[in-house]
Design a protein around this motif. Sequence first.
Motif, PDB file in Angstrom:
ATOM      1  N   CYS A 145      26.493  50.281  30.389  1.00 54.14           N
ATOM      2  CA  CYS A 145      27.249  50.113  31.631  1.00 54.14           C
ATOM      3  C   CYS A 145      28.489  49.247  31.401  1.00 54.14           C
ATOM      4  O   CYS A 145      29.580  49.568  31.892  1.00 54.14           O
ATOM      5  N   HIS A 151      29.374  48.976  37.131  1.00 46.60           N
ATOM      6  CA  HIS A 151      28.753  47.759  37.655  1.00 46.60           C
ATOM      7  C   HIS A 151      27.263  47.996  37.845  1.00 46.60           C
ATOM      8  O   HIS A 151      26.847  48.884  38.603  1.00 46.60           O
ATOM      9  N   SER A 153      23.706  46.308  38.963  1.00 50.49           N
ATOM     10  CA  SER A 153      23.017  45.208  39.659  1.00 50.49           C
ATOM     11  C   SER A 153      21.515  45.413  39.513  1.00 50.49           C
ATOM     12  O   SER A 153      20.996  46.499  39.827  1.00 50.49           O
ATOM     13  N   GLU A 184      27.610  58.453  36.829  1.00 54.20           N
ATOM     14  CA  GLU A 184      28.757  57.561  36.997  1.00 54.20           C
ATOM     15  C   GLU A 184      29.871  57.873  36.004  1.00 54.20           C
ATOM     16  O   GLU A 184      31.054  57.676  36.297  1.00 54.20           O
ATOM     17  N   SER A 194      28.967  52.374  40.183  1.00 50.03           N
ATOM     18  CA  SER A 194      27.996  51.297  40.417  1.00 50.03           C
ATOM     19  C   SER A 194      26.581  51.849  40.418  1.00 50.03           C
ATOM     20  O   SER A 194      26.339  52.984  40.850  1.00 50.03           O
ATOM     21  N   THR A 196      22.466  50.377  41.204  1.00 53.65           N
ATOM     22  CA  THR A 196      21.597  49.305  41.687  1.00 53.65           C
ATOM     23  C   THR A 196      20.160  49.627  41.300  1.00 53.65           C
ATOM     24  O   THR A 196      19.697  50.754  41.510  1.00 53.65           O
ATOM     25  N   ASN A 212      22.863  55.109  42.879  1.00 55.70           N
ATOM     26  CA  ASN A 212      24.170  55.100  42.230  1.00 55.70           C
ATOM     27  C   ASN A 212      25.165  55.901  43.055  1.00 55.70           C
ATOM     28  O   ASN A 212      24.773  56.758  43.862  1.00 55.70           O
TER      29      ASN A 212
END
Length: 273
Positions: A145, A151, A153, A184, A194, A196, A212
């Motif tokens: 990533c 990004h 998280s 992504e 991004s 998560t 995502n």
Amino acid sequence: MRIDAKYVLPMAVATCAFVYVMQFLLQLYEIDGLWVSRLPLIACCIFGLCMQYNLLAYKDEQAENERLEYFLRQESKQYEITRHSIDLINMKAHDLKHYLARMSGGAYSAENIAEMSAAVAEYESTVNCGNSTLDVILTEKQYRCEKNGIHLSMMVQGEELQFIHSTDLVAIFSNALENAIECELGVDDAAARSITLRAVRKGDMVVVHVENYCPHPVAVKDGLPVTSKGDTDFHGFGTRSMRYAVKKYGGEMQLGQRNGRFELNILIPCPEA
């Protein structure tokens, strides 16, 4: 209903014997011409057909599970290679950090040393979530990533997932994050990339949530995304192996898309203490 293969032949023989005896009795008592006397034979035919269909379905399911188990073993081997590589990178990064510390008084400028130290720190940072298997998986995906400007998280209670075998953890988390990363990489707007990840315990359940950014609709068949790659014999096994691993523990997996985000939700019951 599931019938083991070893019971099929005795049941077939018993069915044949029953039909033979019934036919003999029908002719002996001269009631062979009555339609109602044919009902037991019709029932036997239906039963035999159901058994054959059941055996074929059972064999198909067995073959599918064997392919998934092979896929899981291959993923586990790849995990071991990744774990070894990360260990080597961490060792080299640790050595380089001490080497840079000794170089700080030499001919290199402070700016150059700071730049090299930042590069070393990037590879030295590893995830520590309380589960050694997940640490390797998440560290490798974190590298990917960062390299591709995505990004990521994460909030993972790794200690709550100790009851899941390492092979199944690889199948679930590695495939889930890899699918999200691949999605992504196809997003043109780098700022929107991004992912998560949440894996926490809630009551008697472990809840895994991965989402995502995904602006385009994803085709779904039988509850799983349809692979966009041409070779369906080898591609598309990732999500199937995820579902297979989840069901081993009596869990459920759901996929969906909402507000430009692709979501994966997994519920796995925790074993009783």
